[in-house]
Design a protein around this motif. Structure first.
Motif, PDB file in Angstrom:
ATOM      1  N   ASN A 286      15.075 -11.254  -1.266  1.00  0.00           N
ATOM      2  CA  ASN A 286      15.077 -10.884   0.152  1.00  0.00           C
ATOM      3  C   ASN A 286      16.268 -10.022   0.552  1.00  0.00           C
ATOM      4  O   ASN A 286      16.269  -9.413   1.616  1.00  0.00           O
ATOM      5  CB  ASN A 286      14.980 -12.122   1.042  1.00  0.00           C
ATOM      6  N   LEU A 293      10.524  -3.873   5.078  1.00  0.00           N
ATOM      7  CA  LEU A 293       9.485  -4.428   5.951  1.00  0.00           C
ATOM      8  C   LEU A 293       8.760  -3.352   6.755  1.00  0.00           C
ATOM      9  O   LEU A 293       7.566  -3.468   7.031  1.00  0.00           O
ATOM     10  CB  LEU A 293      10.090  -5.466   6.894  1.00  0.00           C
ATOM     11  N   ARG A 303       1.011  -5.418   9.010  1.00  0.00           N
ATOM     12  CA  ARG A 303       1.400  -6.777   9.393  1.00  0.00           C
ATOM     13  C   ARG A 303       1.367  -7.707   8.185  1.00  0.00           C
ATOM     14  O   ARG A 303       2.281  -8.517   7.978  1.00  0.00           O
ATOM     15  CB  ARG A 303       0.469  -7.307  10.486  1.00  0.00           C
ATOM     16  N   GLY A 304       0.336  -7.581   7.347  1.00  0.00           N
ATOM     17  CA  GLY A 304       0.254  -8.409   6.155  1.00  0.00           C
ATOM     18  C   GLY A 304       1.378  -8.112   5.182  1.00  0.00           C
ATOM     19  O   GLY A 304       1.911  -9.022   4.528  1.00  0.00           O
ATOM     20  N   TRP A 305       1.725  -6.840   5.058  1.00  0.00           N
ATOM     21  CA  TRP A 305       2.855  -6.443   4.207  1.00  0.00           C
ATOM     22  C   TRP A 305       4.143  -7.116   4.675  1.00  0.00           C
ATOM     23  O   TRP A 305       4.874  -7.715   3.876  1.00  0.00           O
ATOM     24  CB  TRP A 305       2.996  -4.928   4.237  1.00  0.00           C
ATOM     25  N   ARG A 306       4.412  -7.037   5.969  1.00  0.00           N
ATOM     26  CA  ARG A 306       5.631  -7.652   6.504  1.00  0.00           C
ATOM     27  C   ARG A 306       5.602  -9.159   6.298  1.00  0.00           C
ATOM     28  O   ARG A 306       6.625  -9.755   5.928  1.00  0.00           O
ATOM     29  CB  ARG A 306       5.775  -7.328   7.999  1.00  0.00           C
ATOM     30  N   ARG A 307       4.460  -9.759   6.534  1.00  0.00           N
ATOM     31  CA  ARG A 307       4.370 -11.213   6.394  1.00  0.00           C
ATOM     32  C   ARG A 307       4.586 -11.637   4.939  1.00  0.00           C
ATOM     33  O   ARG A 307       5.319 -12.594   4.661  1.00  0.00           O
ATOM     34  CB  ARG A 307       3.017 -11.712   6.892  1.00  0.00           C
ATOM     35  N   SER A 308       3.960 -10.940   4.022  1.00  0.00           N
ATOM     36  CA  SER A 308       4.107 -11.293   2.603  1.00  0.00           C
ATOM     37  C   SER A 308       5.559 -11.232   2.171  1.00  0.00           C
ATOM     38  O   SER A 308       6.062 -12.143   1.499  1.00  0.00           O
ATOM     39  CB  SER A 308       3.273 -10.347   1.737  1.00  0.00           C
ATOM     40  N   SER A 310       8.397 -11.071   4.195  1.00  0.00           N
ATOM     41  CA  SER A 310       9.338 -11.888   4.964  1.00  0.00           C
ATOM     42  C   SER A 310       9.191 -13.370   4.655  1.00  0.00           C
ATOM     43  O   SER A 310      10.183 -14.107   4.620  1.00  0.00           O
ATOM     44  CB  SER A 310       9.162 -11.638   6.466  1.00  0.00           C
ATOM     45  N   GLU A 311       7.958 -13.811   4.403  1.00  0.00           N
ATOM     46  CA  GLU A 311       7.740 -15.233   4.115  1.00  0.00           C
ATOM     47  C   GLU A 311       7.933 -15.565   2.638  1.00  0.00           C
ATOM     48  O   GLU A 311       8.403 -16.653   2.302  1.00  0.00           O
ATOM     49  CB  GLU A 311       6.333 -15.645   4.550  1.00  0.00           C
TER      50      GLU A 311
END
Length: 340
Positions: A286, A293, A303-308, A310-311
Motif C-alpha cells: 500500500n 488509485l 471504482r472497482g479498481w480503487r476498491r481492490s 485500497s481494501e
C-alpha cells in the motif's frame, strides 16, 4: 558555476511540472508519474534542511534514476543550513533545488519557513544566494502571491526582484495568497481567490525570469492556455495526483511536442517489477498502490479498481498479483465496451 547541460535539460522540463505535495509526491509516486510522462519535471515533497543537516536523514533523498529530471524541494530559513542541505541534494543527483516559500501549515510556520518567508524577502534572497554558491544545479523558488494582509501587487514584485538579484532565474507562483491564521492548509488551497492576471503581470515586469503558474489548474487544456498566454511553465498539483493519466499521459505530446502518448494500463504493467522489488526489500504494497488509485479516474471500472487496491493492498501477504488482477478486470471491461 551551473552544470550547463543539466540546467538546460531541467529548464526545458520546467515547461510542465508536477508540484511538490506533502505526503503525496514521494519516490513511489514520482516513479509512477515518470512512467506516464517522460518529459515533465517532477518534484519531491518538501524535505526540511534541519532534517538533513542536523538530523542526518539523508534517506529522504533516495530516488530512482528513472525519475530524472527531478527536483528537490527544501524547507528552511537558515541560509548556511540550506546551503548545506542543497549540497547534499545536488550530491545525491537532484537536477534542481527548490526553496519552499509557499506552504502555510502551522508546523512550517513554527520553523520560520514556508509561506511565512513571504514576509521576509531579504532573508529569502540571502538563502537563495548561499544555496546558489553551494551547488552547480539551479536554485529555484516556489512562492505565494502574498500572505495575510499583504497587498500582492505591492509585495510580489519586490519579492521577485530580490530573489532575481540573488541569482534565481526560475520561480513557480501559486496564484493565491496564504492566510497563516484562520485557514487550514487544505482551506489555503481552495478559499483564497486565484489571481492569474497578477502572475501574467509579473511576467511583464520580469521578462527574463522563467515563471511557472501553479494553483487550481485541472487539465491540459488549461495548461496549454497559460503557455499560449505567455507564461514559461505550468505546475499542476492535485489534478496530477488524483487523475494522473488524464493529466500526464498526453503531456509529452501536447506540451513538449513529443510522443507517443502513454497509457495507464502499460504504466501498471511497468509498475509490477518495481512493486516486486519494493516488497523484496521489506516494503508494503500500500505504500505504492495508494498513489495508483486515480489511474483510471473517469473510466469504467474505476471504482472497482480503487476498491481492490485500497481494501486489498494493506492485507498481509498482498503482492503484485493483486494489482495485476485489478488491471485484468479494468481491461476486461474495456473490451466489453468495445464489443458493444
Amino acid at each position: 558555476m551551473l552544470n550547463s547541460e543539466r540546467n538546460r535539460a531541467v529548464h526545458v522540463a520546467s515547461r510542465f511540472s508536477v508540484a511538490p505535495m506533502m505526503d503525496w509526491t514521494d519516490r513511489h509516486c514520482r516513479y509512477l508519474h515518470r512512467l506516464l510522462s517522460g518529459r515533465a519535471l517532477l518534484y519531491t515533497e518538501m524535505v526540511t534542511a534541519p532534517a538533513l543537516v542536523r538530523g542526518g536523514a539523508v534517506h529522504l533523498l533516495e530516488h530512482d534514476v528513472s525519475e530524472h529530471p527531478v527536483a528537490l524541494q527544501l524547507g528552511g530559513s537558515d541560509a548556511r543550513e540550506l546551503a548545506q542541505a542543497a549540497r547534499l541534494g545536488a550530491d545525491a543527483g537532484y537536477d534542481e533545488i527548490n526553496l519552499n516559500c509557499g506552504c502555510p501549515s502551522d508546523r512550517v510556520q513554527s520553523g520560520t519557513f514556508g509561506a511565512v518567508l513571504m514576509k521576509d524577502p531579504a532573508r529569502v534572497a540571502e538563502c537563495v544566494a548561499e544555496m546558489r554558491a553551494a551547488v552547480d544545479v539551479e536554485v529555484t523558488v516556489k512562492c505565494r502571491i502574498g500572505v495575510d494582509d499583504q497587498e500582492p501587487r505591492d509585495v510580489l514584485p519586490d519579492f521577485l526582484a530580490r530573489i532575481v538579484a540573488a541569482g534565481c532565474t526560475r520561480v513557480s507562483i501559486h496564484a493565491r495568497k496564504a492566510w497563516l491564521q484562520g485557514l487550514s492548509p487544505k482551506e489555503n488551497r481552495d478559499i483564497p481567490p486565484l489571481d492569474y492576471p497578477l502572475v501574467h503581470l509579473m511576467k511583464e515586469y520580469f521578462p527574463n525570469l522563467h515563471i511557472s503558474v501553479n494553483g487550481g489548474i485541472g487539465s491540459l487544456e488549461e495548461a496549454e492556455a497559460f503557455l499560449d498566454g505567455g507564461l514559461d511553465g505550468v505546475m499542476v498539483g492535485r489534478a496530477a495526483y488524483h487523475s494522473p493519466a488524464e493529466i500526464l499521459c498526453a503531456a509529452d505530446r501536447r506540451i513538449f511536442g513529443a510522443g507517443p502518448d502513454s497509457t495507464p494500463e502499460q504504466a501498471v504493467r511497468d509498475m509490477l517489477p518495481y512493486i516486486e522489488a519494493h516488497l523484496a526489500g521489506g516494503g508494503r504494497l500500500n505504500q505504492i498502490t495508494r498513489h495508483m488509485l486515480g489511474l483510471f479516474a473517469g473510466r469504467p471500472g474505476a471504482r472497482g479498481w480503487r476498491r481492490s487496491l485500497s481494501e486489498g493492498a494493506s492485507k498481509p501477504g498482498a503482492g503484485p498479483e493483486l494489482v495485476a488482477q485489478a488491471l485484468a478486470e479494468i481491461e476486461a471491461l474495456a473490451q466489453q465496451a468495445q464489443a458493444v
